[in-house]
Design a protein around this motif. Structure first.
Motif, PDB file in Angstrom:
ATOM      1  N   THR A 140       0.828  -1.210   0.000  1.00  0.00           N
ATOM      2  CA  THR A 140       0.000   0.000   0.000  1.00  0.00           C
ATOM      3  C   THR A 140       0.861   1.258   0.000  1.00  0.00           C
ATOM      4  OG1 THR A 140      -0.122  -0.048   2.392  1.00  0.00           O
ATOM      5  CG2 THR A 140      -1.979  -0.984   1.204  1.00  0.00           C
ATOM      6  N   PHE A 143       1.166   2.711  -3.519  1.00  0.00           N
ATOM      7  CA  PHE A 143       0.073   3.199  -4.334  1.00  0.00           C
ATOM      8  C   PHE A 143       0.140   4.701  -4.462  1.00  0.00           C
ATOM      9  CE2 PHE A 143      -2.819  -0.599  -3.221  1.00  0.00           C
ATOM     10  CZ  PHE A 143      -1.971  -1.404  -3.947  1.00  0.00           C
ATOM     11  N   PRO A 144       0.319   5.157  -5.674  1.00  0.00           N
ATOM     12  CA  PRO A 144       0.390   6.593  -5.856  1.00  0.00           C
ATOM     13  C   PRO A 144      -0.985   7.207  -5.678  1.00  0.00           C
ATOM     14  CG  PRO A 144       0.444   5.490  -7.956  1.00  0.00           C
ATOM     15  CD  PRO A 144       0.444   4.422  -6.918  1.00  0.00           C
ATOM     16  N   ALA A 146      -2.177   9.236  -7.397  1.00  0.00           N
ATOM     17  CA  ALA A 146      -2.797   9.454  -8.708  1.00  0.00           C
ATOM     18  C   ALA A 146      -3.809   8.386  -9.087  1.00  0.00           C
ATOM     19  CB  ALA A 146      -1.708   9.520  -9.780  1.00  0.00           C
ATOM     20  N   ILE A 147      -3.533   7.140  -8.711  1.00  0.00           N
ATOM     21  CA  ILE A 147      -4.454   6.098  -9.141  1.00  0.00           C
ATOM     22  C   ILE A 147      -5.627   5.985  -8.179  1.00  0.00           C
ATOM     23  CG2 ILE A 147      -3.246   4.218  -7.976  1.00  0.00           C
ATOM     24  CD1 ILE A 147      -3.965   2.427 -10.253  1.00  0.00           C
ATOM     25  N   LEU A 148      -5.417   6.304  -6.930  1.00  0.00           N
ATOM     26  CA  LEU A 148      -6.476   6.132  -5.943  1.00  0.00           C
ATOM     27  C   LEU A 148      -7.426   7.319  -5.891  1.00  0.00           C
ATOM     28  CD1 LEU A 148      -4.488   4.640  -2.947  1.00  0.00           C
ATOM     29  CD2 LEU A 148      -5.832   3.449  -4.649  1.00  0.00           C
ATOM     30  N   ILE A 149      -6.905   8.475  -6.239  1.00  0.00           N
ATOM     31  CA  ILE A 149      -7.634   9.671  -5.864  1.00  0.00           C
ATOM     32  C   ILE A 149      -8.975   9.798  -6.597  1.00  0.00           C
ATOM     33  CG2 ILE A 149      -6.589  11.290  -7.490  1.00  0.00           C
ATOM     34  CD1 ILE A 149      -6.273  13.156  -4.981  1.00  0.00           C
ATOM     35  N   VAL A 150      -8.995   9.415  -7.862  1.00  0.00           N
ATOM     36  CA  VAL A 150     -10.262   9.545  -8.593  1.00  0.00           C
ATOM     37  C   VAL A 150     -11.314   8.570  -8.051  1.00  0.00           C
ATOM     38  CG1 VAL A 150     -11.376   9.307 -10.824  1.00  0.00           C
ATOM     39  CG2 VAL A 150      -9.189  10.490 -10.638  1.00  0.00           C
ATOM     40  N   PRO A 151     -10.997   7.261  -7.930  1.00  0.00           N
ATOM     41  CA  PRO A 151     -11.994   6.355  -7.341  1.00  0.00           C
ATOM     42  C   PRO A 151     -12.380   6.734  -5.911  1.00  0.00           C
ATOM     43  CG  PRO A 151     -10.239   5.120  -8.393  1.00  0.00           C
ATOM     44  CD  PRO A 151      -9.811   6.533  -8.415  1.00  0.00           C
ATOM     45  N   ILE A 152     -11.432   7.139  -5.103  1.00  0.00           N
ATOM     46  CA  ILE A 152     -11.785   7.520  -3.733  1.00  0.00           C
ATOM     47  C   ILE A 152     -12.685   8.750  -3.757  1.00  0.00           C
ATOM     48  CG2 ILE A 152     -10.893   8.357  -1.517  1.00  0.00           C
ATOM     49  CD1 ILE A 152      -8.590   6.619  -1.734  1.00  0.00           C
ATOM     50  N   TYR A 153     -12.381   9.650  -4.658  1.00  0.00           N
ATOM     51  CA  TYR A 153     -13.222  10.827  -4.820  1.00  0.00           C
ATOM     52  C   TYR A 153     -14.645  10.393  -5.150  1.00  0.00           C
ATOM     53  CZ  TYR A 153     -14.721  15.371  -6.631  1.00  0.00           C
ATOM     54  OH  TYR A 153     -15.391  16.546  -6.856  1.00  0.00           O
ATOM     55  N   ILE A 155     -16.064   7.469  -4.500  1.00  0.00           N
ATOM     56  CA  ILE A 155     -16.677   6.829  -3.329  1.00  0.00           C
ATOM     57  C   ILE A 155     -17.158   7.882  -2.341  1.00  0.00           C
ATOM     58  CG2 ILE A 155     -16.239   5.374  -1.320  1.00  0.00           C
ATOM     59  CD1 ILE A 155     -14.234   3.843  -2.933  1.00  0.00           C
TER      60      ILE A 155
ATOM     61  N   PRO B  47     -10.777   1.015  -4.847  1.00  0.00           N
ATOM     62  CA  PRO B  47     -10.350   2.106  -5.733  1.00  0.00           C
ATOM     63  C   PRO B  47      -9.257   1.680  -6.705  1.00  0.00           C
ATOM     64  CG  PRO B  47     -10.491   2.899  -3.500  1.00  0.00           C
ATOM     65  CD  PRO B  47     -10.698   1.425  -3.441  1.00  0.00           C
ATOM     66  N   ASN B  50     -10.907  -0.188  -9.430  1.00  0.00           N
ATOM     67  CA  ASN B  50     -11.684   0.798 -10.154  1.00  0.00           C
ATOM     68  C   ASN B  50     -10.773   1.676 -11.030  1.00  0.00           C
ATOM     69  OD1 ASN B  50     -13.660   2.498 -10.946  1.00  0.00           O
ATOM     70  ND2 ASN B  50     -14.436   2.945  -8.901  1.00  0.00           N
ATOM     71  N   ASN B 266       6.820   8.877  -4.938  1.00  0.00           N
ATOM     72  CA  ASN B 266       5.442   9.375  -4.882  1.00  0.00           C
ATOM     73  C   ASN B 266       5.302  10.697  -4.137  1.00  0.00           C
ATOM     74  OD1 ASN B 266       4.208   7.361  -6.327  1.00  0.00           O
ATOM     75  ND2 ASN B 266       3.999   6.034  -4.563  1.00  0.00           N
ATOM     76  N   ALA B 290       0.201  13.349 -13.032  1.00  0.00           N
ATOM     77  CA  ALA B 290      -1.058  12.611 -12.988  1.00  0.00           C
ATOM     78  C   ALA B 290      -2.117  13.400 -12.242  1.00  0.00           C
ATOM     79  CB  ALA B 290      -0.831  11.260 -12.328  1.00  0.00           C
ATOM     80  N   PHE B 295      -7.165  16.747 -11.955  1.00  0.00           N
ATOM     81  CA  PHE B 295      -7.891  17.796 -11.253  1.00  0.00           C
ATOM     82  C   PHE B 295      -7.671  19.199 -11.784  1.00  0.00           C
ATOM     83  CE2 PHE B 295      -7.999  14.302  -8.257  1.00  0.00           C
ATOM     84  CZ  PHE B 295      -9.335  14.337  -7.883  1.00  0.00           C
ATOM     85  N   SER B 305      -5.592   7.883 -14.274  1.00  0.00           N
ATOM     86  CA  SER B 305      -5.523   6.496 -13.832  1.00  0.00           C
ATOM     87  C   SER B 305      -4.465   5.729 -14.608  1.00  0.00           C
ATOM     88  CB  SER B 305      -6.881   5.822 -14.005  1.00  0.00           C
ATOM     89  OG  SER B 305      -7.815   6.445 -13.167  1.00  0.00           O
ATOM     90  N   GLY B 308      -1.349   6.440 -13.075  1.00  0.00           N
ATOM     91  CA  GLY B 308      -1.304   5.743 -11.795  1.00  0.00           C
ATOM     92  C   GLY B 308      -0.881   4.294 -11.955  1.00  0.00           C
ATOM     93  N   LEU B 312       2.509   2.611 -10.438  1.00  0.00           N
ATOM     94  CA  LEU B 312       2.456   1.434  -9.578  1.00  0.00           C
ATOM     95  C   LEU B 312       3.280   0.295 -10.173  1.00  0.00           C
ATOM     96  CD1 LEU B 312       1.263   0.183  -7.072  1.00  0.00           C
ATOM     97  CD2 LEU B 312      -0.731  -0.460  -8.401  1.00  0.00           C
TER      98      LEU B 312
END
Lengths: 303, 333
Positions: A140, A143-144, A146-153, A155, B47, B50, B266, B290, B295, B305, B308, B312
Motif C-alpha cells: 500500500t 500506491f500513488p 494518482a491512481i487512488l484519488i479519482v476512485p476515492i473521490y 466513493i 479504488p 476501479n 510518490n 497525474a 484535477f 488512472s 497511476g 504502480l
C-alpha cells in the motif's frame, strides 16, 4: 552477524569514514583537539542548515511587506506583528487552522488505535493471513495518490462526504495506518512474549493484556506513531485540494496557497502563516522527539 | 469490533474442524485486524481496481455520467442518455501515453528517476554520516540531535513554501549568498534543471532527519563488544565502520532505502508547490503530472488512472527486483 564480511551494496552511498575519532564511542577527553573541532564544526554547520530556513522564515515574518520583498537582505528590519495580525484576523486562517487541528487530531487518535491493535495481532498471533497482510501493508505504500484519488473521490461523493472533514480523516488513515502497523509490529516483537503469558495466567484476555500490559510498554513507539500520523494529516496537500471545495473548509495546506498566487505573492503573510502552522507540529514533535530513536529502531530492524 | 467477536459456536457439526480450531485460536487476532482490513479493502483495493478499470476507458469529467438529467418546467427531472458518455477504449490510453502522443510521460519519468535517485542517495548518505557522528559521546549531543531532527517536524508544505521563498529570484537568500561570492543571481525557475535543483534540495533537507534517526537507532542496537574486539585486533576506524557498522545496519538500511525510494517516488507536495512544474511543465514528476491531469483543466480521469497504473507498475517491478537481490544475499526479510 554472520555476513559481516560481505560487502553491502550500500557502500556506494556511504558517508566519509569517521577517520579522526579513535574509537566508535570514545570516552570524552580521548579525542584530539583537531578531531573535536572537526566534529563540532560539522555538527554546527549541519544544525545551521537544518534550522536556517525555518529561522529565516521566522525572521521574515516580523518584517513589513516591503522589507520582505526587497533585494536588500537584513536580519531584522522594522519589526512588526502586522503580518500575524492580518493572517489571524483578516483571513480565514483561524478557520483553516481549526479544520486542520480537527482532522489531524482525529487521524492521530484513530490511527494510533487501529495501527496498535493491528500491529499487536500481527506480532503475537500466528494467524493464517498474517504474512500476506504484512506484504499488503508494504505494497500500500506504493500506491500513488494518482491512481487512488479519482476512485476515492467517487466513493466519497457517493457517500456524500465530499467537502467534509471526515473524508480527509478517512483518506489519511489509509495512508498512515499500514505503515504504523508495520512499525508497531516490529516494536511489539521486541517486548518479551512472557509478559503476555504472565498476564493470561492472571486471567487477562488478549484485549486486556494488550491494553494494560503491552500498550504502556510500547509508549516510545506509540509516540512515534502518533507523531507520524499527526504530521501526515497536518501536511497533506493532494487529497485536501481535491476533496474540499469551500474556502471555509480548507485545511491549512491548501488554504495557505492563497497567499502565494502565481502573480503578486504575499510572502509576508505566508511567512507568518508558516510559523503559525509549524507551532502545533513543533509541540507534538517536542513530546515525541525523546522517543524517536528508540521508537523507530525496532520497527526498522524487525520489519 | 464486537460483531466480529461473536460466539464461535463451539461444536457445530459440519464445520471443518481445522477451520474451527483456527477460529477458536485466532478470533481475537482477526478481530483486531478486521477494521483495518475492511478500510483498506474499501478505500484502497476497490479504488485500485476501479482505477485500473478507468484507465481502459476514456472517462473525463465531461462524459462520466451515463445519463444527463435536466429540470423540467413542472419541477420534475427528465433524464436522457448521455450521447457522449464514456466508453471502453482498451489500451488506447497506454498507447497514447507511452508513445508520447498525450502528455510528457518520458520526460516526467526521467524527472522522477533523477528526483528519486538523487534524493534517496543524499538522504541515506547524509543521514548515515550524521548518525555516525552523533552516535559518539560529545558535548551538546542532545541539542544537536534536536536541531538536526527539526526539519522533520516542519510540515512538508511549509518547507516547500519556505524553500520557494529562499530560492526567490529577486529577494531570496540563496541568490544573495551567491552574490557574496560573486555569482550573478540565478533565475531558478526559468530552466528545467535549475528548477529541478530547487525541488531536489528541498526534498533532501526534508528527508535527512528520518534517515538519520532510523540509522541512529540501528547503530545503537549494534553491540559495543564488537567494536572493542575489533579495536583490540587493531582495526582502523574505517575498517571498523566497514566491517561492523555497515553490516550491522543492513536490516535497517534495506528497509529505509526501500521505503525512502517508494516515498520519494510518490512525493507530491514539493514539486507541486516549489517548482509547480515550471518552466512549462518541464519539472513535473509522474505523480504531480497525474494529479494535474485529474484535477486541473478538463479533468481527465482516465488519463490520470493510466499514469497511476504505470507508476504502480514501476514501483512493483522495483520492489520485486530489490527483494530478489536481498534474498540472494541471504537476507531474511
Amino acid at each position: 552477524m554472520a555476513q559481516m564480511t560481505t560487502t553491502p551494496p550500500i557502500t556506494a552511498f556511504s558517508a566519509p569514514p569517521p577517520s579522526e575519532a579513535p574509537v566508535n564511542k570514545p570516552r570524552r577527553g580521548r579525542r584530539s583537539i583537531v578531531a573535536s573541532i572537526g566534529l563540532h564544526g560539522t555538527m554546527i554547520v549541519a544544525s545551521l542548515i537544518a534550522i536556517g530556513p525555518i529561522a529565516w522564515v521566522l525572521l521574515s515574518s516580523f518584517k513589513p511587506g516591503y522589507a520582505v520583498q526587497s533585494s536588500e537582505l537584513t536580519l531584522v528590519k522594522d519589526p512588526t506583528l502586522a503580518n500575524y495580525e492580518y493572517v489571524l484576523f483578516d483571513t480565514n486562517f483561524p478557520m483553516w487552522f481549526l479544520n486542520s487541528v480537527l482532522v489531524a487530531a482525529f487521524t492521530m487518535l484513530l490511527g494510533i488505535f487501529f495501527s496498535a491493535t493491528t500491529g499487536y495481532a500481527m506480532s503475537r498471533f500466528n494467524f493464517p493471513g498474517r504474512r500476506p497482510l504484512m506484504m499488503v501493508f508494504l505494497i500500500t505504500q506504493m500506491f500513488p495518490v494518482a491512481i487512488l484519488i479519482v476512485p476515492i473521490y467517487t466513493i466519497m461523493a457517493k457517500l456524500g462526504l465530499i467537502n467534509t472533514l471526515p473524508s480527509l480523516v478517512i483518506a489519511y488513515l489509509t495512508i498512515a495506518v499500514p505503515f504504523c502497523a508495520w512499525m508497531l509490529k516490529g516494536y511489539f516483537d521486541s517486548i518479551p512474549n512472557s509478559l503476555d503469558e504472565a498476564a493470561s495466567l492472571d486471567g487477562c484476555g488478549p484485549f486486556r493484556t494488550f491494553w494494560t500490559v503491552i500498550l504502556p510498554l510500547a509508549r516510545p513507539a506509540i509516540a512515534v506513531t502518533g507523531f507520524y500520523t499527526f504530521l501526515t494529516a497536518w501536511g497533506e496537500v493532494a487529497y485536501a485540494s481535491a476533496f474540499i471545495q469551500e474556502d471555509e473548509k480548507f485545511t491549512l495546506a491548501y488554504g495557505m496557497r492563497q497567499f502565494v498566487p502565481q502573480f503578486n505573492p504575499q510572502w509576508e503573510y505566508l511567512t507568518a502563516a508558516a510559523i503559525l502552522v509549524t507551532i502545533p507540529a513543533g509541540i507534538v514533535f517536542l513530546f515525541a522527539q525523546k522517543h524517536l530513536v528508540s521508537g523507530l529502531t525496532a520497527g526498522g530492524t524487525k520489519g | 469490533m464486537s460483531t466480529v467477536t461473536a460466539d464461535p459456536a463451539p461444536g457445530r457439526v459440519g464445520l471443518p474442524t481445522k477451520l474451527r480450531q483456527s477460529w477458536d485460536k485466532n478470533w481475537s487476532a482477526w478481530a483486531m485486524v478486521v477494521p483495518v482490513v475492511l478500510v483498506l479493502a474499501i478505500l484502497i483495493f476497490y479504488p485500485l481496481i476501479n482505477g485500473f478499470w478507468i484507465s481502459f476507458t476514456n472517462q473525463t469529467e465531461a462524459n462520466q455520467l451515463a445519463e444527463i438529467c435536466t429540470k423540467s418546467i413542472t419541477g420534475g427531472e427528465v433524464c436522457k442518455e448521455n450521447p457522449n458518455a464514456w466508453s471502453f477504449v482498451g489500451l488506447d490510453n497506454y498507447a497514447n501515453v507511452l508513445s508520447g502522443k498525450v502528455g510528457e510521460f518520458w520526460m516526467w519519468t526521467a524527472n522522477t528517476l533523477v528526483w528519486t535517485v538523487v534524493g534517496v542517495a543524499f538522504h541515506y548518505g547524509l543521514g548515515l554520516g550524521l548518525a555516525v557522528m552523533i552516535n559518539r559521546q560529545m558535548r551538546f549531543r542532545g541539542l544537536y540531535r534536536v536541531l538536526l531532527v527539526l526539519p522533520w517536524a516542519v510540515p512538508a508544505f511549509v518547507s516547500a513554501f519556505a524553500w520557494k521563498f529562499l530560492f526567490n529570484e529577486r529577494f531570496g537568500v540563496i541568490n544573495e549568498m551567491l552574490g557574496w561570492v560573486g555569482v550573478d543571481p540565478v533565475a531558478w525557475f526559468d530552466s528545467r534543471w535549475t528548477s529541478m535543483f530547487t525541488a531536489v534540495v528541498t526534498n533532501i533537507w526534508l528527508g535527512v532527519p528520518f534517515m538519520m534517526v532510523a540509522l541512529l537507532g540501528g547503530m545503537q542496537s549494534i553491540s559495543d563488544e564488537l567494536y572493542e574486539a575489533a579495536e583490540i585486533d587493531g582495526a582502523s576506524p574505517w575498517q571498523r565502520f566497514r566491517a561492523i557498522t555497515l553490516p550491522g545496519l543492513r536490516p535497517v538500511s534495506m528497509t529505509v532505502i526501500l521505503l525512502g525510494t517508494i516515498w520519494t517516488f510518490n512525493m507530491f507536495p514539493i514539486i507541486f508547490l516549489v517548482t509547480e512544474g515550471q518552466p512549462a511543465g518541464q519539472t513535473e514528476i509522474l505523480v504531480t503530472g497525474a494529479f494535474r491531469a485529474a484535477f486541473e483543466g478538463l479533468r481527465n480521469y482516465s488519463l490520470a488512472s493510466t499514469y497511476g497504473v504505470l507508476i504502480l507498475s514501476i514501483l512493483l517491478v522495483f520492489s520485486v527486483f530489490y527483494r530478489r537481490v536481498l534474498r540472494k544475499q541471504g537476507e531474511v526479510w
